[in-house]
Design a protein around this motif. Structure first.
Motif, PDB file in Angstrom:
ATOM      1  N   LEU A 189      29.269 -10.850 -27.977  1.00 16.19           N
ATOM      2  CA  LEU A 189      27.975 -10.899 -27.301  1.00 16.19           C
ATOM      3  C   LEU A 189      27.670  -9.592 -26.571  1.00 16.19           C
ATOM      4  CD1 LEU A 189      28.148 -14.548 -25.951  1.00 16.19           C
ATOM      5  CD2 LEU A 189      26.643 -13.708 -27.770  1.00 16.19           C
ATOM      6  N   ALA A 190      28.699  -8.965 -26.018  1.00 18.19           N
ATOM      7  CA  ALA A 190      28.495  -7.679 -25.357  1.00 18.19           C
ATOM      8  C   ALA A 190      28.033  -6.630 -26.357  1.00 18.19           C
ATOM      9  CB  ALA A 190      29.786  -7.230 -24.677  1.00 18.19           C
ATOM     10  N   ARG A 191      28.548  -6.704 -27.565  1.00 16.22           N
ATOM     11  CA  ARG A 191      28.088  -5.792 -28.620  1.00 16.22           C
ATOM     12  C   ARG A 191      26.609  -5.988 -28.875  1.00 16.22           C
ATOM     13  NH1 ARG A 191      30.448  -5.769 -34.841  1.00 16.22           N
ATOM     14  NH2 ARG A 191      29.608  -3.739 -35.470  1.00 16.22           N
ATOM     15  N   LEU A 192      26.155  -7.241 -28.932  1.00 14.78           N
ATOM     16  CA  LEU A 192      24.739  -7.516 -29.155  1.00 14.78           C
ATOM     17  C   LEU A 192      23.874  -6.993 -28.019  1.00 14.78           C
ATOM     18  CD1 LEU A 192      24.932 -11.186 -30.528  1.00 14.78           C
ATOM     19  CD2 LEU A 192      24.633  -9.080 -31.842  1.00 14.78           C
ATOM     20  N   LYS A 193      24.446  -6.922 -26.815  1.00 17.76           N
ATOM     21  CA  LYS A 193      23.711  -6.414 -25.660  1.00 17.76           C
ATOM     22  C   LYS A 193      23.731  -4.896 -25.565  1.00 17.76           C
ATOM     23  CE  LYS A 193      24.351 -10.412 -22.557  1.00 17.76           C
ATOM     24  NZ  LYS A 193      22.963 -10.535 -22.073  1.00 17.76           N
ATOM     25  N   GLY A 194      24.483  -4.232 -26.444  1.00 17.38           N
ATOM     26  CA  GLY A 194      24.545  -2.775 -26.415  1.00 17.38           C
ATOM     27  C   GLY A 194      25.457  -2.213 -25.357  1.00 17.38           C
ATOM     28  N   LEU A 195      26.428  -3.002 -24.887  1.00 16.91           N
ATOM     29  CA  LEU A 195      27.386  -2.501 -23.904  1.00 16.91           C
ATOM     30  C   LEU A 195      28.496  -1.733 -24.600  1.00 16.91           C
ATOM     31  CD1 LEU A 195      27.757  -5.667 -21.637  1.00 16.91           C
ATOM     32  CD2 LEU A 195      26.123  -3.780 -21.426  1.00 16.91           C
ATOM     33  N   GLU A 196      29.138  -0.852 -23.860  1.00 18.51           N
ATOM     34  CA  GLU A 196      30.314  -0.138 -24.362  1.00 18.51           C
ATOM     35  C   GLU A 196      31.537  -0.967 -23.993  1.00 18.51           C
ATOM     36  OE1 GLU A 196      32.684   4.135 -23.956  1.00 18.51           O
ATOM     37  OE2 GLU A 196      30.725   3.858 -22.995  1.00 18.51           O
ATOM     38  N   VAL A 197      32.168  -1.569 -24.988  1.00 16.35           N
ATOM     39  CA  VAL A 197      33.159  -2.615 -24.756  1.00 16.35           C
ATOM     40  C   VAL A 197      34.569  -2.098 -25.005  1.00 16.35           C
ATOM     41  CG1 VAL A 197      33.887  -4.953 -25.336  1.00 16.35           C
ATOM     42  CG2 VAL A 197      31.471  -4.313 -25.532  1.00 16.35           C
ATOM     43  N   THR A 198      35.429  -2.308 -24.013  1.00 17.78           N
ATOM     44  CA  THR A 198      36.860  -2.077 -24.174  1.00 17.78           C
ATOM     45  C   THR A 198      37.565  -3.422 -24.157  1.00 17.78           C
ATOM     46  OG1 THR A 198      36.776   0.085 -23.101  1.00 17.78           O
ATOM     47  CG2 THR A 198      38.922  -0.999 -23.190  1.00 17.78           C
ATOM     48  N   ALA A 199      38.386  -3.666 -25.172  1.00 17.73           N
ATOM     49  CA  ALA A 199      39.087  -4.936 -25.314  1.00 17.73           C
ATOM     50  C   ALA A 199      40.552  -4.752 -24.952  1.00 17.73           C
ATOM     51  CB  ALA A 199      38.961  -5.447 -26.743  1.00 17.73           C
ATOM     52  N   LEU A 200      41.054  -5.606 -24.073  1.00 16.14           N
ATOM     53  CA  LEU A 200      42.463  -5.612 -23.681  1.00 16.14           C
ATOM     54  C   LEU A 200      43.125  -6.833 -24.296  1.00 16.14           C
ATOM     55  CD1 LEU A 200      44.761  -4.462 -21.821  1.00 16.14           C
ATOM     56  CD2 LEU A 200      43.976  -6.099 -20.107  1.00 16.14           C
ATOM     57  N   PHE A 236      41.395  -6.693 -35.471  1.00 17.79           N
ATOM     58  CA  PHE A 236      40.489  -7.841 -35.385  1.00 17.79           C
ATOM     59  C   PHE A 236      39.384  -7.585 -34.372  1.00 17.79           C
ATOM     60  CE2 PHE A 236      39.492 -11.703 -32.923  1.00 17.79           C
ATOM     61  CZ  PHE A 236      38.745 -12.380 -33.879  1.00 17.79           C
ATOM     62  N   LEU A 237      39.731  -7.094 -33.192  1.00 17.77           N
ATOM     63  CA  LEU A 237      38.736  -6.908 -32.148  1.00 17.77           C
ATOM     64  C   LEU A 237      37.773  -5.776 -32.482  1.00 17.77           C
ATOM     65  CD1 LEU A 237      41.045  -7.619 -29.131  1.00 17.77           C
ATOM     66  CD2 LEU A 237      39.006  -8.924 -29.765  1.00 17.77           C
ATOM     67  N   ALA A 238      38.243  -4.760 -33.175  1.00 16.54           N
ATOM     68  CA  ALA A 238      37.327  -3.718 -33.649  1.00 16.54           C
ATOM     69  C   ALA A 238      36.298  -4.318 -34.603  1.00 16.54           C
ATOM     70  CB  ALA A 238      38.101  -2.607 -34.327  1.00 16.54           C
ATOM     71  N   SER A 239      36.735  -5.266 -35.426  1.00 18.83           N
ATOM     72  CA  SER A 239      35.814  -5.902 -36.371  1.00 18.83           C
ATOM     73  C   SER A 239      34.804  -6.787 -35.671  1.00 18.83           C
ATOM     74  CB  SER A 239      36.597  -6.726 -37.402  1.00 18.83           C
ATOM     75  OG  SER A 239      37.077  -7.940 -36.842  1.00 18.83           O
ATOM     76  N   ARG A 240      35.109  -7.235 -34.454  1.00 17.22           N
ATOM     77  CA  ARG A 240      34.199  -8.098 -33.700  1.00 17.22           C
ATOM     78  C   ARG A 240      33.304  -7.316 -32.750  1.00 17.22           C
ATOM     79  NH1 ARG A 240      33.208 -11.032 -36.961  1.00 17.22           N
ATOM     80  NH2 ARG A 240      31.924 -12.162 -35.453  1.00 17.22           N
ATOM     81  N   GLY A 241      33.479  -5.981 -32.684  1.00 18.92           N
ATOM     82  CA  GLY A 241      32.545  -5.185 -31.909  1.00 18.92           C
ATOM     83  C   GLY A 241      33.121  -4.370 -30.781  1.00 18.92           C
ATOM     84  N   ALA A 242      34.436  -4.385 -30.580  1.00 18.61           N
ATOM     85  CA  ALA A 242      35.032  -3.585 -29.503  1.00 18.61           C
ATOM     86  C   ALA A 242      34.934  -2.095 -29.847  1.00 18.61           C
ATOM     87  CB  ALA A 242      36.480  -3.980 -29.288  1.00 18.61           C
ATOM     88  N   ASP A 243      34.451  -1.308 -28.896  1.00 20.09           N
ATOM     89  CA  ASP A 243      34.384   0.143 -29.079  1.00 20.09           C
ATOM     90  C   ASP A 243      35.733   0.798 -28.821  1.00 20.09           C
ATOM     91  OD1 ASP A 243      31.361   0.501 -29.399  1.00 20.09           O
ATOM     92  OD2 ASP A 243      31.479  -0.582 -27.485  1.00 20.09           O
ATOM     93  N   HIS A 244      36.493   0.231 -27.907  1.00 19.39           N
ATOM     94  CA  HIS A 244      37.796   0.782 -27.517  1.00 19.39           C
ATOM     95  C   HIS A 244      38.787  -0.369 -27.403  1.00 19.39           C
ATOM     96  CE1 HIS A 244      35.410   4.316 -26.510  1.00 19.39           C
ATOM     97  NE2 HIS A 244      34.682   3.553 -25.700  1.00 19.39           N
ATOM     98  N   PHE A 245      40.058  -0.039 -27.501  1.00 17.72           N
ATOM     99  CA  PHE A 245      41.109  -1.053 -27.434  1.00 17.72           C
ATOM    100  C   PHE A 245      42.215  -0.575 -26.511  1.00 17.72           C
ATOM    101  CE2 PHE A 245      45.117  -2.942 -28.754  1.00 17.72           C
ATOM    102  CZ  PHE A 245      44.792  -4.284 -28.725  1.00 17.72           C
ATOM    103  N   LEU A 246      42.738  -1.515 -25.695  1.00 12.38           N
ATOM    104  CA  LEU A 246      43.884  -1.247 -24.831  1.00 12.38           C
ATOM    105  C   LEU A 246      44.956  -2.293 -25.076  1.00 12.38           C
ATOM    106  CD1 LEU A 246      42.276  -0.463 -21.352  1.00 12.38           C
ATOM    107  CD2 LEU A 246      43.439   1.158 -22.864  1.00 12.38           C
ATOM    108  N   PRO A 247      46.174  -1.892 -25.460  1.00 13.35           N
ATOM    109  CA  PRO A 247      47.271  -2.870 -25.529  1.00 13.35           C
ATOM    110  C   PRO A 247      47.562  -3.400 -24.138  1.00 13.35           C
ATOM    111  CG  PRO A 247      47.846  -0.821 -26.654  1.00 13.35           C
ATOM    112  CD  PRO A 247      46.606  -0.551 -25.868  1.00 13.35           C
ATOM    113  N   ARG A 248      47.801  -4.687 -24.024  1.00 14.25           N
ATOM    114  CA  ARG A 248      47.966  -5.286 -22.703  1.00 14.25           C
ATOM    115  C   ARG A 248      49.229  -4.801 -22.006  1.00 14.25           C
ATOM    116  NH1 ARG A 248      48.759 -11.364 -25.074  1.00 14.25           N
ATOM    117  NH2 ARG A 248      50.872 -11.146 -25.890  1.00 14.25           N
TER     118      ARG A 248
END
Length: 298
Positions: A161-172, A180-192
């Motif tokens: 949903l954040a991707r649809l809103k045009g936010l810059e999303v980092t997924a932890l 998987f998360l890149a395919s769902r719209g995450a711009d950046h990724f952080l290993p937990r």
């Protein structure tokens, strides 16, 4: 009819299959013949006594997909309509883990036509939680958002949903979830496993419940939203801090169902169980590590 309930708190063994009367429908309400109902962490919390209610018989289940069985006055739905809905509240005698459930019509929406009942049942609580948490964050297009627990039910939908809103999303999340998360719209990724950058994001949706560690990643004057009221970290650096108390909203749920039809929201089912095996399903939920919802089929 059969329903999953608890009359004493405890582990998965506390879940009982109880015989109850089919609930009556009132004005503004709809009775649903349950096709499928998802199992969520909130059900485990209710079962174990997190929300209290000692001595009561408490119904389990918040999500539902099925068909309209009866309608009360003032309801713009028809018997036989496929619907999804949400039953909120911690001390109700009957939840959605049952053969029939009665909901307020304004907490119900048409089911996504492209999904079966098990897939559709995975959506209401998690998508509404993600959408309402993002509304509370109130970020503008281009602002930065960190989603902790991004591979979980609420977290993944928040990324989408954040991707649809045009936010810059980092997924932890776990390193295994990066692709998987890149395919769902995450711009950046952080290993937990890695430490979070300090004061780096305009907002944080703390789906993992990291508390102060997630708060430290919010910029001065930014926003932190958690998912468990009462567990928020203390305010600092002018950060607005709040926690979601999800509400049933049929209009919003209808919009989310349309996103699911187009594939913008992904319905993930990890495993299905018959309703009579609800205790076994709770045991699997307690084992953790699932990607997708466990769904009960009456």
């Amino acid at each position: 009819m059969r329903a999953a309930t608890v009359s004493r708190f405890g582990g998965p063994e506390a879940v009982e299959i109880t015989e109850l009367l089919v609930p009556e429908v009132g004005p503004g309400q709809v009775r649903i013949k349950v096709g499928a109902a998802a199992l969520n962490p909130v059900d485990a919390a209710m079962r174990s006594g997190v929300f209290g209610g000692e001595g009561e018989r408490i119904g389990l289940g918040w999500d539902v997909a099925g068909t309209v069985h009866a309608v009360g006055s003032g309801v713009n739905l028809s018997v036989g309509d496929r619907v999804i809905g949400i039953s909120t509240g911690h001390h109700t005698p009957l939840g959605t883990h049952a053969e029939y459930v009665v909901l307020d019509a304004d907490a119900v929406a048409a089911a996504p036509a492209t999904l079966d009942d098990a897939q559709a049942a995975s959506l209401p609580l998690n998508t509404l939680s993600a959408a309402q948490a993002l509304d509370m964050l109130d970020l503008s297009e281009g602002q930065s958002l960190l989603v902790t627990g991004a591979a979980g039910g609420v977290g993944t939908h928040a990324v989408e949903l954040a991707r649809l809103k045009g936010l810059e999303v980092t997924a932890l999340a776990s390193a295994d979830d990066e692709e998987f998360l890149a395919s769902r719209g995450a711009d950046h990724f952080l290993p937990r496993e890695e430490p979070l950058a300090l004061a780096a994001y305009d907002g944080v949706l703390d789906a993992a419940g990291l508390g102060r560690a997630a708060l430290a990643a919010v910029r001065d004057g930014g926003t932190y939203i958690g998912l468990w009221p009462g567990r928020e970290p203390e305010c600092e650096r002018g950060i607005r801090i709040d926690a979601l108390d999800v509400r049933g909203d049929g209009a919003q749920l209808a919009e989310l169902a349309r996103h699911a039809e187009t594939g913008a929201l992904l319905a993930r089912v990890a495993r299905t169980y018959p309703l009579d095996a609800a205790a076994e399903a709770h045991a699997l939920l307690a084992s953790g590590g699932l990607r997708g919802r466990i769904v009960l089929i009456p």
